[in-house]
Motif scaffolding. Structure first.
Motif: not given
Length: 387
Positions: A52, A341, A356, A358
């Motif tokens: 992240a 991110t 996280a 992307l």
């Protein structure tokens, strides 16, 4: 679901390429690159927290799945923990490809910590065909890496860590390529890491400055048959720093990492298949690592393009809730894996949850919308001592 993939590992034993590719995209997300390795899944960042933060984290404080093994030496004495992370990978290209990661540690005393981890990469179901495009079966190619690690602190400011890694790459399940019987590739590698941190003041507010270094995947070459064709592991050099600003119950972290593959850059060949610029990539592991800093055909300017930049920030409140963001940059000529991110974390009692996301920064980025989900559990009598 059966997917037809194109592989450039093992099957291309007749060529100089040793990376895995799906529709022009390598397994670790790179697209155009003249630095080629086997088992590129080892370059995928499995940790949700660092994922992240743009994949930055070599100088971050530790948890059960830290990038830097040396960082776990600063965890509270008497604690132990485990972490599991899962990520569907390149799902815009292959819906059933994934990376799973399991890790854990045990703090032996005030200086020594041991740990272990297992990384499993599944490429999904693949329809194998012969030269006549006739089906010869469905197989699930997969790769794994198992680590045993150790970290030791040398006072409150400095620690060292290391890991021994066993790598198993099973891509072809006994298939025959040409006249060679293809087998699972096996290799041994080590990681070496260090972390330095120091408390100080920044505009009269407390801050923790930290710097980290990690040399990973330094080991034997890997082969997929009894022939003499071998491939480099993705040896990687990562260095970075972080600043942790503390104010009451608030904590704000800024992190920056630089990393570079320690693998020979492919030279430029003329029409007679002779090297016209650059250096011969067929050399030993030590020569390949040392030479990787000076062997780019374009000279120093090209060497600079081989450095990837990762930066990220994290804000947390009372060590229970965190928001994260980051950016990862890679030269268009050296992989073009550039993206933003986002992420968040939440802690409840002994459990921590991390997410996280992307988002590709370029059009049709195959890594766009990639998720990493992690869960950690930490046990011990001195958890309240952790900041």
């Amino acid at each position: 679901m059966i997917q037809v993939l194109t592989f450039l590992v093992g099957m291309l034993m007749l060529s100089k390429t040793s990376a895995q590719s799906i529709k022009g995209t390598q397994i670790d997300g790179r697209q155009h690159n003249n630095i080629l390795t086997a088992v590129p899944f080892l370059l995928i960042m499995p940790q949700a927290r660092s994922g992240a933060m743009g994949n930055a984290g070599v100088a971050l404080d530790a948890n059960a799945s830290a990038i830097n093994n040396a960082a776990v030496a600063f965890l509270p004495e008497g604690t132990c923990g485990a972490s599991v992370t899962y990520s569907p990978w390149l799902k815009s290209l292959v819906p059933d490809m994934s990376l799973s990661y399991l890790s854990g540690y045990y703090r032996l005393d005030d200086r020594n910590t041991i740990g272990a981890s297992l990384r499993y990469f599944s490429i999904g179901n693949v329809q194998f065909t012969d030269n006549n495009q006739q089906s010869i079966g469905v197989f699930n190619p997969n790769e794994l890496a198992f680590d045993i690690s150790y970290a030791r602190s040398f006072g409150p400011d400095f620690s060292l860590g290391g890991a021994v890694r066993y790598i198993h790459s099973n891509l072809f399940s006994g298939q025959t390529v040409g006249s060679a019987q293809v087998e699972a590739g096996k290799a041994i590698a080590v990681d070496i890491s260090g972390l330095y941190k120091r408390e100080g003041l920044f505009f009269n507010e407390p801050v923790i400055w930290s710097a980290g270094i990690n040399l990973s995947n330094i080991g034997t070459k890997i082969a997929y048959s009894a022939s003499n064709v071998t491939y480099f592991l993705p040896a990687n050099f990562r260095i970075g720093g972080a600043a942790t600003f503390l104010r009451n119950d608030n904590r704000f972290i800024v992190a920056l990492d630089l990393d570079k593959l320690m693998v020979p850059t492919q030279p430029i060949y003329d029409q007679d298949a002779k090297i016209s610029k650059g250096k011969d990539p067929n050399r030993s592991v030590p020569a390949g690592i040392i030479g990787s800093f000076t062997d780019a055909p374009g000279g120093f300017s090209e060497e600079l393009k081989e450095i990837n930049i990762s930066t990220g920030v994290e804000y947390s409140y009372k060590n229970t809730f965190a928001l994260r963001a980051g950016y990862n940059y890679q030269s268009p000529e050296k992989g073009n894996s550039t993206y933003f991110t986002l992420g968040a974390g939440f802690k409840y009692n002994v459990l921590s949850f991390d997410l996280a996301y992307l988002a590709g920064s370029t059009t049709n980025n195959p890594m766009a919308n990639t998720l990493r989900v992690g869960i950690q559990a930490r046990f011990g009598q001195k958890l309240d001592q952790q900041k």
